[in-house]
Design a protein around this motif. Structure first.
Motif, PDB file in Angstrom:
ATOM      1  N   UNK A  16       0.933  -1.237  -0.019  1.00  0.00           N
ATOM      2  CA  UNK A  16      -0.082  -0.173   0.233  1.00  0.00           C
ATOM      3  C   UNK A  16       0.775   1.326   0.008  1.00  0.00           C
ATOM      4  N   UNK A  17       2.129   1.155  -0.305  1.00  0.00           N
ATOM      5  CA  UNK A  17       2.849   2.633  -0.413  1.00  0.00           C
ATOM      6  C   UNK A  17       2.329   3.148  -1.480  1.00  0.00           C
ATOM      7  N   UNK A  18       2.809   4.599  -1.657  1.00  0.00           N
ATOM      8  CA  UNK A  18       2.518   5.409  -2.760  1.00  0.00           C
ATOM      9  C   UNK A  18       3.607   5.461  -3.724  1.00  0.00           C
ATOM     10  N   UNK A  19       4.972   4.840  -3.530  1.00  0.00           N
ATOM     11  CA  UNK A  19       5.865   4.951  -4.308  1.00  0.00           C
ATOM     12  C   UNK A  19       7.246   4.264  -4.013  1.00  0.00           C
ATOM     13  N   UNK A  20       8.293   4.465  -4.493  1.00  0.00           N
ATOM     14  CA  UNK A  20       9.404   3.613  -4.223  1.00  0.00           C
ATOM     15  C   UNK A  20      10.534   4.832  -4.034  1.00  0.00           C
ATOM     16  N   UNK A  21      11.433   4.750  -3.054  1.00  0.00           N
ATOM     17  CA  UNK A  21      12.625   5.493  -2.992  1.00  0.00           C
ATOM     18  C   UNK A  21      13.875   4.457  -3.380  1.00  0.00           C
ATOM     19  N   UNK A  22      14.725   4.842  -4.141  1.00  0.00           N
ATOM     20  CA  UNK A  22      15.857   3.925  -4.655  1.00  0.00           C
ATOM     21  C   UNK A  22      16.592   4.673  -5.244  1.00  0.00           C
ATOM     22  N   UNK A  23      18.034   3.949  -5.157  1.00  0.00           N
ATOM     23  CA  UNK A  23      19.148   4.315  -6.020  1.00  0.00           C
ATOM     24  C   UNK A  23      18.968   3.763  -7.514  1.00  0.00           C
ATOM     25  N   UNK A  24      19.062   4.580  -8.598  1.00  0.00           N
ATOM     26  CA  UNK A  24      18.822   4.222  -9.849  1.00  0.00           C
ATOM     27  C   UNK A  24      20.286   3.847 -10.436  1.00  0.00           C
ATOM     28  N   UNK A  25      20.243   2.449 -11.228  1.00  0.00           N
ATOM     29  CA  UNK A  25      21.506   2.285 -12.111  1.00  0.00           C
ATOM     30  C   UNK A  25      21.864   3.445 -12.962  1.00  0.00           C
ATOM     31  N   UNK A  26      23.279   3.464 -13.077  1.00  0.00           N
ATOM     32  CA  UNK A  26      23.840   4.329 -14.124  1.00  0.00           C
ATOM     33  C   UNK A  26      23.702   3.696 -15.557  1.00  0.00           C
TER      34      UNK A  26
END
Length: 272
Positions: free
Chosen positions: A28-38
């Protein structure tokens, strides 16, 4: 004001995108916080799948911690922030600088982040975190004096450790810092570490109460400022943030369960 709560990718890095995104949606989260690949193809695959699932994205930049040399740190910061801003996330959360860089060096990095933020029209916030330029309140306050527009991500669990307290004696400092906060990492720390074993346990009631009081003030400050949106990310992390038993290294609690439980607490507190 809209309250949006994001799931941390940290601790679930072993999961394929489809599996992790489905897990986030189910919780039920609204989004994702993450590091993106280069790697652009890998990055764009993540971004497409997150958007296709109806989720928002916050990009975290923490990889500069591996660069102790200032020139390498600055070069990496520019590359990572541009990679993040190109996909137009809600915001970028940056681990910027070092507590042992000179103020002039750290301000050079902050200025670089501000330029990239302006270029792409994406907010960049700087995380309160041990060993960064914001690692202790008395390190951060001089920057706020010189850079009044500096925007922060409040992970105040780190200051609990740095100050070996729940900041009970630092009200003037909090009054100065909290208005600069635009994003919150909703993890509960304690005077001897950045993460309690289980924030729901009665022995952690005082630590939870302190963190909730800080978050309440930040949310209210943003409402009073007329902000359209406030973002929070429960960020209970894997071992060694999660305590483990000696010899077996078995975690004493489940970080993902903690994050989902915190999601529910935040929804009940701020979204009802």
């Amino acid at each position: 004001m809209k309250i949006s709560i994001f799931a941390p990718h940290w601790g679930s890095n072993d999961l394929p995108p489809d599996v992790f995104i489905a897990k986030v949606k189910e919780a039920g989260f609204d989004g994702i916080e993450m590091s993106l690949p280069l790697d652009r193809a890998q990055r764009d695959n993540w971004v497409y799948k997150i958007a296709n699932a109806g989720l928002d994205l916050i990009v975290a930049q923490w990889e500069t911690v591996f660069h102790s040399d200032f020139a390498a740190h600055k070069q990496a910061l520019g590359e990572l922030l541009r990679n993040a801003c190109e996909v137009q996330p809600v915001l970028v959360n940056s681990h910027t600088g070092k507590d042992w860089y000179t103020p002039q060096q750290n301000e050079e990095l902050i200025a670089l982040a501000a330029d990239i933020s302006k270029e792409y029209g994406v907010p960049v916030v700087h995380e309160i975190h041990r060993s960064r330029f914001s690692g202790h309140p008395m390190l951060l306050l001089p920057y706020l004096d010189r850079l009044p527009q500096l925007q922060l991500n409040a992970d105040l669990s780190h200051w609990c450790v740095a100050c070996e307290s729940l900041l009970e004696d630092q009200e003037p400092m909090l009054a100065r810092v909290l208005p600069q906060v635009r994003h919150i990492h909703a993890r509960v720390g304690h005077p001897q570490g950045p993460q309690v074993a289980d924030f729901r346990a009665p022995e952690n009631a005082d630590a939870l109460k302190a963190h909730l009081a800080w978050w309440d003030r930040i949310v209210e400050l943003r409402r009073n400022a007329g902000a359209e949106r406030m973002t929070l990310t429960p960020e209970f992390g894997p071992a060694p943030y999660t305590f483990t038993l000696p010899y077996t290294a078995q975690p004493v609690s489940n970080a993902w369960d903690q994050n989902v439980a915190m999601l529910k607490l935040l929804r009940e507190r701020y979204c009802m």
